[in-house]
Design a protein around this motif. Sequence first.
Motif, PDB file in Angstrom:
ATOM      1  N   GLY A 184       0.596  -0.940   0.319  1.00  0.00           N
ATOM      2  CA  GLY A 184       0.219   0.427   0.072  1.00  0.00           C
ATOM      3  C   GLY A 184       1.419   1.606  -0.045  1.00  0.00           C
ATOM      4  N   ASN A 185       0.078   2.249   1.564  1.00  0.00           N
ATOM      5  CA  ASN A 185       1.075   3.513   0.753  1.00  0.00           C
ATOM      6  C   ASN A 185       2.398   3.246   1.189  1.00  0.00           C
ATOM      7  N   LEU A 186       2.964   2.360   2.435  1.00  0.00           N
ATOM      8  CA  LEU A 186       4.169   2.529   2.561  1.00  0.00           C
ATOM      9  C   LEU A 186       5.027   2.322   1.233  1.00  0.00           C
ATOM     10  N   LYS A 187       4.457   1.520   0.703  1.00  0.00           N
ATOM     11  CA  LYS A 187       4.719   0.834  -0.728  1.00  0.00           C
ATOM     12  C   LYS A 187       5.380   2.123  -1.614  1.00  0.00           C
ATOM     13  N   GLU A 188       4.567   2.838  -1.391  1.00  0.00           N
ATOM     14  CA  GLU A 188       4.510   3.801  -2.601  1.00  0.00           C
ATOM     15  C   GLU A 188       5.895   5.134  -2.083  1.00  0.00           C
ATOM     16  N   LYS A 189       5.483   4.868  -0.729  1.00  0.00           N
ATOM     17  CA  LYS A 189       6.476   6.124   0.602  1.00  0.00           C
ATOM     18  C   LYS A 189       8.123   5.488  -0.412  1.00  0.00           C
ATOM     19  N   MET A 190       7.951   4.218  -0.183  1.00  0.00           N
ATOM     20  CA  MET A 190       9.203   3.175  -0.020  1.00  0.00           C
ATOM     21  C   MET A 190       9.357   4.037  -1.992  1.00  0.00           C
ATOM     22  N   LYS A 191       9.405   3.114  -2.950  1.00  0.00           N
ATOM     23  CA  LYS A 191       9.705   3.630  -4.187  1.00  0.00           C
ATOM     24  C   LYS A 191       9.750   4.679  -4.500  1.00  0.00           C
ATOM     25  N   ASP A 192       9.394   6.413  -3.415  1.00  0.00           N
ATOM     26  CA  ASP A 192       9.906   8.197  -3.878  1.00  0.00           C
ATOM     27  C   ASP A 192      10.611   8.041  -3.139  1.00  0.00           C
ATOM     28  N   ILE A 193      10.887   7.824  -1.804  1.00  0.00           N
ATOM     29  CA  ILE A 193      12.914   7.177  -1.196  1.00  0.00           C
ATOM     30  C   ILE A 193      13.968   6.929  -2.225  1.00  0.00           C
ATOM     31  N   LEU A 194      13.539   4.713  -2.505  1.00  0.00           N
ATOM     32  CA  LEU A 194      14.188   4.577  -3.802  1.00  0.00           C
ATOM     33  C   LEU A 194      14.952   5.373  -5.009  1.00  0.00           C
ATOM     34  N   ASN A 195      13.295   6.521  -5.601  1.00  0.00           N
ATOM     35  CA  ASN A 195      13.909   6.490  -7.085  1.00  0.00           C
ATOM     36  C   ASN A 195      14.356   8.400  -6.663  1.00  0.00           C
ATOM     37  N   LEU A 196      14.064   9.017  -5.438  1.00  0.00           N
ATOM     38  CA  LEU A 196      15.268   9.501  -4.837  1.00  0.00           C
ATOM     39  C   LEU A 196      16.871   9.489  -5.032  1.00  0.00           C
ATOM     40  N   LEU A 197      16.960   7.576  -4.517  1.00  0.00           N
ATOM     41  CA  LEU A 197      17.994   7.649  -4.580  1.00  0.00           C
ATOM     42  C   LEU A 197      18.770   7.202  -6.274  1.00  0.00           C
TER      43      LEU A 197
END
Length: 91
Positions: free
Chosen positions: A21-34
């Motif tokens: 869910g939402n945590l997965k999307e937040k993690m994706k955003d973080i990984l994309n930033l990195l």
Amino acid sequence: MSSNLLHGEAVGLGMYYVLNGNLKEKMKDILNLLKINVDHKFNKDKVLKLVMNDKKVNINTIDLITVEELGKANITNIDIKKIEAILKEGA
């Protein structure tokens, strides 16, 4: 991205694959930033072999840190077959 990941990159991708869910999307955003591609292609059998050598493996299970919500994590004993299924979905 090269086919060789740093340990932290692999941990981040592993977290992404087991979150929901939402945590997965937040993690994706973080990984994309990195600049870590969540669509990174990997060899499922090679990853499973590495997982099986992890110090947290107990016969046919592994102790995995699971996150229910931000700030709330648990150690969950998960069957290796479930890890195989997660890898298959992500490969």
